[in-house]
Write a protein that holds these residues in place. Structure first.
Motif, PDB file in Angstrom:
ATOM      1  N   ARG A 155       4.967  72.834 -25.268  1.00  0.00           N
ATOM      2  CA  ARG A 155       3.692  71.674 -25.557  1.00  0.00           C
ATOM      3  C   ARG A 155       4.757  70.540 -26.262  1.00  0.00           C
ATOM      4  NH1 ARG A 155      -2.170  71.139 -27.699  1.00  0.00           N
ATOM      5  NH2 ARG A 155      -1.882  69.579 -29.348  1.00  0.00           N
ATOM      6  N   SER A 156       5.471  70.977 -27.307  1.00  0.00           N
ATOM      7  CA  SER A 156       6.118  69.969 -28.326  1.00  0.00           C
ATOM      8  C   SER A 156       6.967  69.251 -27.408  1.00  0.00           C
ATOM      9  CB  SER A 156       6.871  70.435 -29.416  1.00  0.00           C
ATOM     10  OG  SER A 156       6.273  71.568 -30.227  1.00  0.00           O
ATOM     11  N   SER A 157       7.613  69.722 -26.491  1.00  0.00           N
ATOM     12  CA  SER A 157       8.623  69.170 -25.821  1.00  0.00           C
ATOM     13  C   SER A 157       7.925  68.160 -24.793  1.00  0.00           C
ATOM     14  CB  SER A 157       9.836  70.104 -25.371  1.00  0.00           C
ATOM     15  OG  SER A 157       9.654  70.146 -24.002  1.00  0.00           O
ATOM     16  N   PHE A 158       7.037  68.714 -24.227  1.00  0.00           N
ATOM     17  CA  PHE A 158       6.296  67.660 -23.309  1.00  0.00           C
ATOM     18  C   PHE A 158       5.630  66.467 -24.067  1.00  0.00           C
ATOM     19  CE2 PHE A 158       2.014  66.175 -22.009  1.00  0.00           C
ATOM     20  CZ  PHE A 158       2.392  65.872 -20.650  1.00  0.00           C
ATOM     21  N   ILE A 159       5.105  66.581 -25.214  1.00  0.00           N
ATOM     22  CA  ILE A 159       4.742  65.563 -26.127  1.00  0.00           C
ATOM     23  C   ILE A 159       6.025  64.479 -26.507  1.00  0.00           C
ATOM     24  CG2 ILE A 159       3.679  64.709 -28.413  1.00  0.00           C
ATOM     25  CD1 ILE A 159       1.876  66.899 -28.214  1.00  0.00           C
ATOM     26  N   LYS A 160       7.142  65.118 -26.648  1.00  0.00           N
ATOM     27  CA  LYS A 160       8.282  64.382 -26.891  1.00  0.00           C
ATOM     28  C   LYS A 160       8.785  63.518 -25.622  1.00  0.00           C
ATOM     29  CE  LYS A 160      13.007  65.011 -28.706  1.00  0.00           C
ATOM     30  NZ  LYS A 160      13.858  65.261 -27.648  1.00  0.00           N
ATOM     31  N   ASP A 161       8.830  64.097 -24.595  1.00  0.00           N
ATOM     32  CA  ASP A 161       9.206  63.689 -23.353  1.00  0.00           C
ATOM     33  C   ASP A 161       8.172  62.203 -22.957  1.00  0.00           C
ATOM     34  OD1 ASP A 161      11.306  65.183 -23.005  1.00  0.00           O
ATOM     35  OD2 ASP A 161      10.558  66.138 -21.206  1.00  0.00           O
ATOM     36  N   TYR A 162       6.867  62.801 -23.228  1.00  0.00           N
ATOM     37  CA  TYR A 162       5.793  61.836 -22.843  1.00  0.00           C
ATOM     38  C   TYR A 162       6.152  60.647 -23.654  1.00  0.00           C
ATOM     39  CZ  TYR A 162       1.162  59.586 -22.359  1.00  0.00           C
ATOM     40  OH  TYR A 162       0.241  58.887 -22.271  1.00  0.00           O
TER      41      TYR A 162
ATOM     42  N   LEU B  62      -5.392  67.328 -24.096  1.00  0.00           N
ATOM     43  CA  LEU B  62      -4.135  66.747 -24.319  1.00  0.00           C
ATOM     44  C   LEU B  62      -3.508  66.094 -22.797  1.00  0.00           C
ATOM     45  CD1 LEU B  62      -1.548  65.871 -25.943  1.00  0.00           C
ATOM     46  CD2 LEU B  62      -0.580  68.053 -25.142  1.00  0.00           C
ATOM     47  N   ILE B  63      -3.621  66.824 -21.930  1.00  0.00           N
ATOM     48  CA  ILE B  63      -3.129  66.224 -20.618  1.00  0.00           C
ATOM     49  C   ILE B  63      -4.041  65.057 -20.070  1.00  0.00           C
ATOM     50  CG2 ILE B  63      -3.082  66.833 -18.100  1.00  0.00           C
ATOM     51  CD1 ILE B  63      -0.750  68.039 -19.741  1.00  0.00           C
ATOM     52  N   ASP B  64      -5.638  65.369 -20.246  1.00  0.00           N
ATOM     53  CA  ASP B  64      -6.271  64.123 -20.086  1.00  0.00           C
ATOM     54  C   ASP B  64      -6.109  62.869 -20.849  1.00  0.00           C
ATOM     55  OD1 ASP B  64      -7.573  65.905 -18.187  1.00  0.00           O
ATOM     56  OD2 ASP B  64      -9.152  66.405 -19.224  1.00  0.00           O
ATOM     57  N   VAL B  65      -5.524  63.090 -22.004  1.00  0.00           N
ATOM     58  CA  VAL B  65      -5.477  61.881 -22.910  1.00  0.00           C
ATOM     59  C   VAL B  65      -4.209  61.278 -22.417  1.00  0.00           C
ATOM     60  CG1 VAL B  65      -4.996  61.065 -25.299  1.00  0.00           C
ATOM     61  CG2 VAL B  65      -6.769  62.484 -24.977  1.00  0.00           C
ATOM     62  N   THR B  66      -3.268  62.238 -22.009  1.00  0.00           N
ATOM     63  CA  THR B  66      -1.915  61.475 -21.492  1.00  0.00           C
ATOM     64  C   THR B  66      -2.127  60.725 -20.183  1.00  0.00           C
ATOM     65  OG1 THR B  66      -1.111  63.344 -20.341  1.00  0.00           O
ATOM     66  CG2 THR B  66      -0.609  63.126 -22.729  1.00  0.00           C
TER      67      THR B  66
ATOM     68  N   MET C 164       2.404  57.285 -35.191  1.00  0.00           N
ATOM     69  CA  MET C 164       0.746  57.496 -35.143  1.00  0.00           C
ATOM     70  C   MET C 164       0.268  58.081 -33.826  1.00  0.00           C
ATOM     71  SD  MET C 164      -1.781  54.294 -35.442  1.00  0.00           S
ATOM     72  CE  MET C 164      -0.716  53.299 -36.653  1.00  0.00           C
ATOM     73  N   ILE C 165       0.575  57.861 -32.960  1.00  0.00           N
ATOM     74  CA  ILE C 165       0.262  58.438 -31.620  1.00  0.00           C
ATOM     75  C   ILE C 165       0.674  59.982 -31.503  1.00  0.00           C
ATOM     76  CG2 ILE C 165       0.326  58.426 -29.041  1.00  0.00           C
ATOM     77  CD1 ILE C 165       0.598  55.305 -29.303  1.00  0.00           C
ATOM     78  N   GLN C 166       1.964  60.122 -32.010  1.00  0.00           N
ATOM     79  CA  GLN C 166       2.423  61.673 -31.956  1.00  0.00           C
ATOM     80  C   GLN C 166       1.294  62.435 -32.600  1.00  0.00           C
ATOM     81  OE1 GLN C 166       6.361  62.625 -32.418  1.00  0.00           O
ATOM     82  NE2 GLN C 166       5.721  64.672 -32.126  1.00  0.00           N
TER      83      GLN C 166
END
Ligand SMILES: NC(=[NH2+])NCCC[C@H](N)C(=O)O
Length: 408
Positions: A83-90, A118-122, A104-106
């Motif tokens: 999950r963390s690496s997905f957020i980082k890539d995103y 989380l996926i829906d927001v991305t 702030m977004i992170q």
């Protein structure tokens, strides 16, 4: 055990298909940015969802397992480090202006409790107006302009056909033509690497999302277990087709030949599947504008492992007869014999059919002239409404990615 990916034709009985239910990303479409976001109009979300749910219900009624991109993506990131690496890539790919804003977004994304949310927001993107903190004075310097989004929405996600393509037992994760669609392929990266359905199967990867040349799934058609058709189009470069061929031959997926059709570079013909889809062993829907002579490159592998490319100029009919080894294929014209209906109904995805079994397809009900021609040719049609869905310029094939088809 059946492979999690098995697609050796366009028409074998459809067993599992991947969809995306249109979500909030469509409500983040604004008239000023429609061109960049590849939309012609703004669909009314509740109605688009209703139409899409009816599409999914029809597939289920026909015995197809329907899985959703947003569910698979959420399940794929269930481990905290994934999950963390997905957020980082995103965030790295989101083109955010200003490191303060990124932090702030992170924090906002990290705080979202469920992975599905989380996926829906991305997918929906992040309007600046959603960031409470931006309203405080000290942060005004982070607001670069009047541009309304901190992170853009991904409105084209319901066209699951394009960001990747299943070919045999493998998948090409694509380099998309437009900036707005490039981030869509991140979900595929996580799904095929980490989702329990796929992660132990060593799925052959046939294209790299970071490659320098572009390719999209609407240009990747599986005509038989030996033969692929590729569009050289607005979206797909010839160099990408050569790279894909090399990977397919090296990884021994099974296909023996790729036919690359030059369909020119126009938005109305953005992908090969907007002018040409397979309906049955010997039947295809086509737009009349591709009936004349076409330039086609046939790409195969020589016995000593080299790539051989032969250029041919012939009609689609002659090329298909030759390479599918059929006496005469039947090409059914979008719009029948009426040029005006052909233009109008192609624009509304009349040739973009999804086969659920040989000779049985799903079509939009809004293209009566084409549908009549298909019925007269003996094709079984299942209708869905697409008044809102079509505003993104895509039909039943664009809105679906087969994961498993029965071999034929
Ligand atoms: N396979 C297809 N024909 N997909 C249609 C995609 C439509 C989408 N708005 C785009 O321009 O990318």
């Amino acid at each position: 055990m059946t492979q999690p990916i098995n697609v050796f034709s366009e028409i074998g009985k459809l067993k599992t298909v991947l969809l995306h239910r249109p979500g909030k990303e469509l409500e983040n479409l604004m008239p000023d940015y429609l061109d960049d976001l590849l939309f012609d109009d703004i669909p009314y979300l509740p109605q688009a969802q209703k139409e899409h749910d009816a599409f999914a219900d029809l597939l289920r009624k026909k015995g197809v397992e329907v899985v959703y991109l947003e569910d698979l993506a959420a399940e794929a990131i269930s481990e905290p480090d994934v999950r963390s690496s997905f957020i980082k890539d995103y965030l790295e790919e989101a083109n955010i202006k200003g490191t303060g804003l990124t932090r702030m977004i992170q924090a906002k994304l990290d705080a979202i409790r469920t992975n599905r949310e989380l996926i829906d927001v991305t997918m929906a993107g992040i309007p600046k107006s959603d960031l409470e903190e931006l309203k405080s004075k000290s942060l005004t310097d982070m607001i670069e302009s009047d541009y309304p989004f901190a992170i853009d929405p991904m409105p084209n996600l319901y066209f699951t056909r394009d960001p990747f393509a299943t070919l045999g037992t493998g998948v090409s994760i694509n380099k998309m033509y437009s900036v707005t669609r490039r981030r869509e392929t991140l979900y595929a990266k996580y799904i095929f690497t980490y989702h329990p359905r796929f992660k132990d199967s060593n799925i052959p990867m046939l294209y790299d999302r970071h490659d320098s040349t572009r390719i999209e799934g609407g240009d990747e058609l599986v005509l038989s277990k030996d033969l692929l058709a590729l569009g050289m189009s607005q979206r797909t470069d010839v160099a990408s087709i050569e790279k894909l061929a090399k990977n397919i031959f090296e990884q021994k997926i099974g296909f023996k030949r790729l036919l690359a059709f030059d369909i020119g570079s126009k938005r109305k013909f953005m992908h090969l599947d907007t002018v040409f889809t397979m309906l049955d062993y010997d039947k295809f829907s086509i737009h009349p504008e591709i009936e004349g002579d076409l330039t086609v490159y046939s790409i195969s592998e020589t016995v000593d492992g080299k790539i051989e490319i032969i250029k041919e100029c012939d009609s689609l009919e002659a090329i298909l007869n030759k390479y599918l080894e059929i006496d005469t294929v039947k090409l059914i014209r979008c719009g029948g014999n009426d040029p005006m209906a052909a233009a109008r109904e192609q624009w509304n995805d009349g040739s973009n059919t999804l086969a659920i079994a040989p000779g049985e397809v799903i079509v939009y009900d809004r293209n009566p002239v084409t549908n009549k021609a298909l019925e007269e040719a003996g094709v079984t049609l299942n209708y869905i409404a697409g008044s809102e869905l079509v505003r993104g310029r895509g039909g039943p094939r664009c809105m679906s990615m087969p994961l498993v088809r029965e071999d034929i």
